[in-house]
Design a protein around this motif. Structure first.
Motif, PDB file in Angstrom:
ATOM      1  N   ALA A   1       8.542   3.830   4.505  1.00 26.19           N
ATOM      2  CA  ALA A   1       8.758   5.265   4.681  1.00 26.19           C
ATOM      3  C   ALA A   1       9.591   5.870   3.560  1.00 26.19           C
ATOM      4  N   SER A   2      10.158   5.020   2.720  1.00 22.49           N
ATOM      5  CA  SER A   2      11.019   5.485   1.622  1.00 22.49           C
ATOM      6  C   SER A   2      10.539   4.920   0.298  1.00 22.49           C
ATOM      7  N   SER A   3       9.248   4.881   0.118  1.00 22.22           N
ATOM      8  CA  SER A   3       8.677   4.258  -1.072  1.00 22.22           C
ATOM      9  C   SER A   3       8.674   5.214  -2.273  1.00 22.22           C
ATOM     10  N   PRO A   4       8.546   4.686  -3.473  1.00 22.88           N
ATOM     11  CA  PRO A   4       8.460   3.265  -3.797  1.00 22.88           C
ATOM     12  C   PRO A   4       9.826   2.592  -3.722  1.00 22.88           C
ATOM     13  N   ALA A   5       9.779   1.308  -3.360  1.00 25.80           N
ATOM     14  CA  ALA A   5      11.013   0.547  -3.154  1.00 25.80           C
ATOM     15  C   ALA A   5      11.123  -0.588  -4.159  1.00 25.80           C
TER      16      ALA A   5
ATOM     17  N   LEU B   1      18.550  -3.509  -1.838  1.00 25.30           N
ATOM     18  CA  LEU B   1      17.351  -2.672  -1.760  1.00 25.30           C
ATOM     19  C   LEU B   1      17.644  -1.268  -2.268  1.00 25.30           C
ATOM     20  N   HIS B   2      16.623  -0.648  -2.890  1.00 24.12           N
ATOM     21  CA  HIS B   2      16.715   0.734  -3.371  1.00 24.12           C
ATOM     22  C   HIS B   2      15.425   1.439  -2.982  1.00 24.12           C
ATOM     23  N   ALA B   3      15.564   2.652  -2.432  1.00 26.79           N
ATOM     24  CA  ALA B   3      14.411   3.410  -1.950  1.00 26.79           C
ATOM     25  C   ALA B   3      14.154   4.630  -2.820  1.00 26.79           C
ATOM     26  N   ARG B   4      12.918   5.148  -2.714  1.00 24.87           N
ATOM     27  CA  ARG B   4      12.497   6.352  -3.437  1.00 24.87           C
ATOM     28  C   ARG B   4      12.875   6.261  -4.914  1.00 24.87           C
ATOM     29  N   VAL B   5      12.471   5.162  -5.526  1.00 29.53           N
ATOM     30  CA  VAL B   5      12.856   4.898  -6.912  1.00 29.53           C
ATOM     31  C   VAL B   5      11.894   5.595  -7.869  1.00 29.53           C
ATOM     32  N   THR B   6      12.452   6.406  -8.719  1.00 35.99           N
ATOM     33  CA  THR B   6      11.711   7.072  -9.793  1.00 35.99           C
ATOM     34  C   THR B   6      12.013   6.307 -11.086  1.00 35.99           C
ATOM     35  N   PRO B   7      11.260   6.560 -12.144  1.00 36.15           N
ATOM     36  CA  PRO B   7      11.614   5.926 -13.422  1.00 36.15           C
ATOM     37  C   PRO B   7      13.051   6.248 -13.858  1.00 36.15           C
ATOM     38  N   ALA B   8      13.503   7.472 -13.647  1.00 31.27           N
ATOM     39  CA  ALA B   8      14.876   7.842 -14.026  1.00 31.27           C
ATOM     40  C   ALA B   8      15.903   7.069 -13.186  1.00 31.27           C
ATOM     41  N   LYS B   9      15.640   6.943 -11.888  1.00 29.07           N
ATOM     42  CA  LYS B   9      16.558   6.189 -11.030  1.00 29.07           C
ATOM     43  C   LYS B   9      16.544   4.709 -11.428  1.00 29.07           C
ATOM     44  N   PHE B  10      15.369   4.204 -11.748  1.00 31.70           N
ATOM     45  CA  PHE B  10      15.251   2.822 -12.201  1.00 31.70           C
ATOM     46  C   PHE B  10      16.100   2.595 -13.450  1.00 31.70           C
ATOM     47  N   ASP B  11      15.972   3.500 -14.408  1.00 30.19           N
ATOM     48  CA  ASP B  11      16.750   3.371 -15.650  1.00 30.19           C
ATOM     49  C   ASP B  11      18.249   3.367 -15.370  1.00 30.19           C
ATOM     50  N   ALA B  12      18.691   4.195 -14.451  1.00 33.83           N
ATOM     51  CA  ALA B  12      20.117   4.242 -14.110  1.00 33.83           C
ATOM     52  C   ALA B  12      20.567   2.928 -13.464  1.00 33.83           C
ATOM     53  N   LEU B  13      19.741   2.378 -12.595  1.00 36.34           N
ATOM     54  CA  LEU B  13      20.078   1.106 -11.953  1.00 36.34           C
ATOM     55  C   LEU B  13      20.142  -0.030 -12.971  1.00 36.34           C
ATOM     56  N   VAL B  14      19.206  -0.045 -13.890  1.00 35.24           N
ATOM     57  CA  VAL B  14      19.185  -1.086 -14.920  1.00 35.24           C
ATOM     58  C   VAL B  14      20.368  -0.917 -15.877  1.00 35.24           C
TER      59      VAL B  14
ATOM     60  N   ARG C   1       2.729   5.870  -3.568  1.00 33.00           N
ATOM     61  CA  ARG C   1       3.829   6.714  -4.042  1.00 33.00           C
ATOM     62  C   ARG C   1       4.255   6.387  -5.469  1.00 33.00           C
ATOM     63  N   GLY C   2       3.392   5.680  -6.226  1.00 35.78           N
ATOM     64  CA  GLY C   2       3.662   5.496  -7.644  1.00 35.78           C
ATOM     65  C   GLY C   2       4.218   4.156  -8.077  1.00 35.78           C
ATOM     66  N   ALA C   3       4.089   3.129  -7.272  1.00 37.86           N
ATOM     67  CA  ALA C   3       4.631   1.821  -7.629  1.00 37.86           C
ATOM     68  C   ALA C   3       3.988   1.234  -8.884  1.00 37.86           C
ATOM     69  N   GLN C   4       2.695   1.482  -9.079  1.00 40.39           N
ATOM     70  CA  GLN C   4       2.020   0.941 -10.268  1.00 40.39           C
ATOM     71  C   GLN C   4       2.640   1.514 -11.545  1.00 40.39           C
ATOM     72  N   ALA C   5       2.856   2.819 -11.569  1.00 40.47           N
ATOM     73  CA  ALA C   5       3.489   3.449 -12.737  1.00 40.47           C
ATOM     74  C   ALA C   5       4.936   2.976 -12.887  1.00 40.47           C
ATOM     75  N   LEU C   6       5.619   2.783 -11.764  1.00 36.10           N
ATOM     76  CA  LEU C   6       6.996   2.300 -11.818  1.00 36.10           C
ATOM     77  C   LEU C   6       7.047   0.879 -12.377  1.00 36.10           C
TER      78      LEU C   6
ATOM     79  N   GLU D   1       0.805  -1.221   0.000  1.00 35.62           N
ATOM     80  CA  GLU D   1       0.000   0.000   0.000  1.00 35.62           C
ATOM     81  C   GLU D   1       0.840   1.275   0.000  1.00 35.62           C
ATOM     82  N   ALA D   2       1.859   1.360   0.837  1.00 35.55           N
ATOM     83  CA  ALA D   2       2.670   2.577   0.905  1.00 35.55           C
ATOM     84  C   ALA D   2       3.351   2.843  -0.436  1.00 35.55           C
ATOM     85  N   CYS D   3       3.864   1.812  -1.054  1.00 35.75           N
ATOM     86  CA  CYS D   3       4.519   1.983  -2.359  1.00 35.75           C
ATOM     87  C   CYS D   3       3.495   2.312  -3.446  1.00 35.75           C
ATOM     88  N   GLN D   4       2.311   1.699  -3.358  1.00 34.32           N
ATOM     89  CA  GLN D   4       1.254   2.005  -4.320  1.00 34.32           C
ATOM     90  C   GLN D   4       0.884   3.488  -4.248  1.00 34.32           C
TER      91      GLN D   4
END
Length: 169
Positions: free
Chosen positions: A138-142, A149-162, A100-105, A95-98
């Protein structure tokens, strides 16, 4: 070993029948109460997944039904019934991640990785798994990539990790 017994690397440099390995694990845990979870963890750590054809052997060894063993495997997100890709990307859907945008992520991850949730990419490079609660509410989306583990992941941060994963090939 028969041709129907899966063979997996056990980290000792040689092939090892998954059935033989399971029997050794069952013997080590024979006297333990509540041994199912430790057995599943040990088997998955050695083989990489829980081969479905071993579920009856696990059930028989613990005097459980196959449905009980399958229920535990399917309930916990960290058990898998198929070999994973070289990298495993888990995106929290709690729920907390949802909120904060987990579905879009997750949608972004499916597009970026080129595979759907619960699947492994055709080149076996990555498996994408939605999971429920990685403990970083508290640091979602994760997300978790492999064991990190990675916290406060945005699409841009996701792309960098990948991109960093792809550089490791």
């Amino acid at each position: 070993m028969t041709s129907t017994e899966p063979v997996a690397s056990t980290g000792n440099g040689g092939g090892h029948s998954s059935l033989q390995l399971l029997r050794e694990i069952l013997a080590r845990h024979a006297a333990e109460r509540g041994a199912l979870l430790p057995i599943l963890h040990e088997l998955q750590d050695a083989v990489g997944f829980i081969p479905p054809e071993l579920v009856p052997e696990i059930a028989q060894g613990l005097n459980l039904s196959r449905a009980e063993v399958h229920g535990v495997i399917s309930y916990y997100h960290f058990f898998r019934s198929q070999p994973p890709g070289r990298h495993v990307v888990q995106i929290c859907r709690a729920e907390a991640c949802q909120a904060r945008g987990a579905q879009a992520l997750l949608a972004h991850a499916e597009q970026r990785l080129g595979c759907a949730s619960h699947h492994t990419r055709a080149d076996a490079g990555v498996t994408l798994e939605p999971v429920y609660c990685l403990g970083l509410c508290a640091s979602s989306p994760a997300i978790q990539i492999d064991d990190k583990l990675h916290a406060r992941v945005t699409p841009a941060k996701f792309d960098a990790l990948v991109a960093a994963l792809e550089d490791l090939r």
